[in-house]
Design a protein around this motif. Sequence first.
Motif, PDB file in Angstrom:
ATOM      1  N   LYS A 123     -10.203   1.730  -2.587  1.00 38.82           N
ATOM      2  CA  LYS A 123      -9.808   1.079  -1.346  1.00 38.82           C
ATOM      3  C   LYS A 123     -10.425  -0.316  -1.232  1.00 38.82           C
ATOM      4  O   LYS A 123     -11.606  -0.496  -1.453  1.00 38.82           O
ATOM      5  CB  LYS A 123     -10.231   1.935  -0.140  1.00 38.82           C
ATOM      6  N   PRO A 159       2.882  -2.151   4.400  1.00 42.87           N
ATOM      7  CA  PRO A 159       2.265  -0.821   4.286  1.00 42.87           C
ATOM      8  C   PRO A 159       1.235  -0.721   3.156  1.00 42.87           C
ATOM      9  O   PRO A 159       0.207  -0.051   3.318  1.00 42.87           O
ATOM     10  CB  PRO A 159       3.448   0.113   4.004  1.00 42.87           C
ATOM     11  N   GLU A 160       1.495  -1.418   2.044  1.00 43.93           N
ATOM     12  CA  GLU A 160       0.550  -1.355   0.922  1.00 43.93           C
ATOM     13  C   GLU A 160      -0.797  -1.957   1.319  1.00 43.93           C
ATOM     14  O   GLU A 160      -1.859  -1.413   1.032  1.00 43.93           O
ATOM     15  CB  GLU A 160       1.108  -2.108  -0.306  1.00 43.93           C
ATOM     16  N   ALA A 214      -1.952  -2.266   4.347  1.00 44.35           N
ATOM     17  CA  ALA A 214      -2.600  -1.415   5.348  1.00 44.35           C
ATOM     18  C   ALA A 214      -3.225  -0.181   4.682  1.00 44.35           C
ATOM     19  O   ALA A 214      -4.364   0.190   4.986  1.00 44.35           O
ATOM     20  CB  ALA A 214      -1.596  -1.005   6.426  1.00 44.35           C
ATOM     21  N   ARG A 215      -2.492   0.421   3.735  1.00 40.43           N
ATOM     22  CA  ARG A 215      -3.005   1.628   3.066  1.00 40.43           C
ATOM     23  C   ARG A 215      -4.246   1.296   2.253  1.00 40.43           C
ATOM     24  O   ARG A 215      -5.196   2.076   2.210  1.00 40.43           O
ATOM     25  CB  ARG A 215      -1.932   2.240   2.167  1.00 40.43           C
ATOM     26  N   ALA A 216      -4.240   0.130   1.623  1.00 37.53           N
ATOM     27  CA  ALA A 216      -5.400  -0.277   0.821  1.00 37.53           C
ATOM     28  C   ALA A 216      -6.631  -0.459   1.702  1.00 37.53           C
ATOM     29  O   ALA A 216      -7.758  -0.496   1.212  1.00 37.53           O
ATOM     30  CB  ALA A 216      -5.091  -1.575   0.077  1.00 37.53           C
ATOM     31  N   ARG A 217      -6.410  -0.578   3.003  1.00 40.45           N
ATOM     32  CA  ARG A 217      -7.534  -0.740   3.934  1.00 40.45           C
ATOM     33  C   ARG A 217      -7.822   0.534   4.716  1.00 40.45           C
ATOM     34  O   ARG A 217      -8.469   0.504   5.755  1.00 40.45           O
ATOM     35  CB  ARG A 217      -7.253  -1.922   4.868  1.00 40.45           C
ATOM     36  N   TYR A 270      -5.700   2.721   6.193  1.00 41.48           N
ATOM     37  CA  TYR A 270      -4.764   3.209   7.206  1.00 41.48           C
ATOM     38  C   TYR A 270      -3.677   4.040   6.535  1.00 41.48           C
ATOM     39  O   TYR A 270      -3.392   3.869   5.355  1.00 41.48           O
ATOM     40  CB  TYR A 270      -4.120   2.036   7.950  1.00 41.48           C
ATOM     41  N   ARG A 271      -3.019   4.940   7.304  1.00 42.45           N
ATOM     42  CA  ARG A 271      -1.966   5.761   6.700  1.00 42.45           C
ATOM     43  C   ARG A 271      -0.659   5.004   6.572  1.00 42.45           C
ATOM     44  O   ARG A 271       0.230   5.384   5.829  1.00 42.45           O
ATOM     45  CB  ARG A 271      -1.803   7.081   7.461  1.00 42.45           C
ATOM     46  N   ASP A 272      -0.515   3.887   7.318  1.00 42.84           N
ATOM     47  CA  ASP A 272       0.711   3.057   7.263  1.00 42.84           C
ATOM     48  C   ASP A 272       0.364   1.751   7.976  1.00 42.84           C
ATOM     49  O   ASP A 272      -0.791   1.552   8.368  1.00 42.84           O
ATOM     50  CB  ASP A 272       1.852   3.795   7.993  1.00 42.84           C
ATOM     51  N   CYS A 323       0.890   4.292  14.424  1.00 43.85           N
ATOM     52  CA  CYS A 323       1.651   3.959  13.208  1.00 43.85           C
ATOM     53  C   CYS A 323       3.116   4.356  13.390  1.00 43.85           C
ATOM     54  O   CYS A 323       3.443   5.196  14.236  1.00 43.85           O
ATOM     55  CB  CYS A 323       1.089   4.709  12.006  1.00 43.85           C
TER      56      CYS A 323
END
Lengths: 149, 146
Positions: free
Chosen positions: A2, B41-42, B44-47, B49-51, B98
């Motif tokens: 992450k 979304p990518e 956000a997910r990398a941080r 979050y689910r979306d 989300c």
Amino acid sequence: MKQMETPVFYEDFELNQSLPPLTKPPVDRVQLVRYAGASGDFNPLHYVDEVGQKAGTGGVIAHGMLIMGFAGQAVTRWVPNRYLRRLAVRFTGMTRPGDKITVTGRVVEKRIENGCGLVVGEVIAADEKGEVKLKGSFEAALPLKSTPL
Amino acid sequence: MSSRENLVGRELCRFTYLVERGKIRELVLAIGDDNPLYTDPEYARARGYRDIIAPPTFGTCIDLWGGMDFTTLCSKLQLNPVKVLHGEQEYRYFKEICPGDRIEAVCRLSRIIDKGKMYLFILETEYFNQEGELVLSSRHTIIERK
């Protein structure tokens, strides 16, 4: 793996510190129509001049919530969204097409509460003539450098 | 005024709103907020979050598109629409919102204050997600000029 935002900590904020201002492009009529559609606020005061004349505003005025949106944009540049706990504003002035809004902020309070670093800031949106459109505050609960994330 | 006083402390409305990706995108485009957490979304997910997530003022979309639009509000509170202004707005954030979340909003009229030249109507709304978790709350002050 992450990849997190650039880490932001309670210790990064100082009491009375000014936060980086956000200057928006001048508000225009297309933006007001766009905001009406996006938000669902179709009050014609925001896009029909005659309605503004009748209401005594001298023409169309921007949605207060659009200007709060600008405030939200500035605040989430100062503190990442995940740490934002509260945003509150009072609408004090009308914004008209052509007004160029700048959002400024300042840290007004800092305290540690339940292992979190609470930062309270003031947020103000004003136009290029200095006329204040909204004034309010935000609160963020930030991690401390001394505690593992 | 008296019939309006009877509404104080009561639930004004309850409605459900399904959070849409496109609505979040429309709102941030209108504001001109380029934070990729709202559109990518990518990213956000990398941080963690689910979306993608909703921006801080998304509550207004939930209200106005979910069932508490201006006309409904004026009719429930017996307000004169041309005398109405948005005075204050407060949001408290408890959890991310989300796309795909089904939000149930419960709106209550908490107070009516007579300020002489105007009335203030304080509306308090709580927003719960499909898990029953409180994700957002709002305190909305409406001004009605006399």
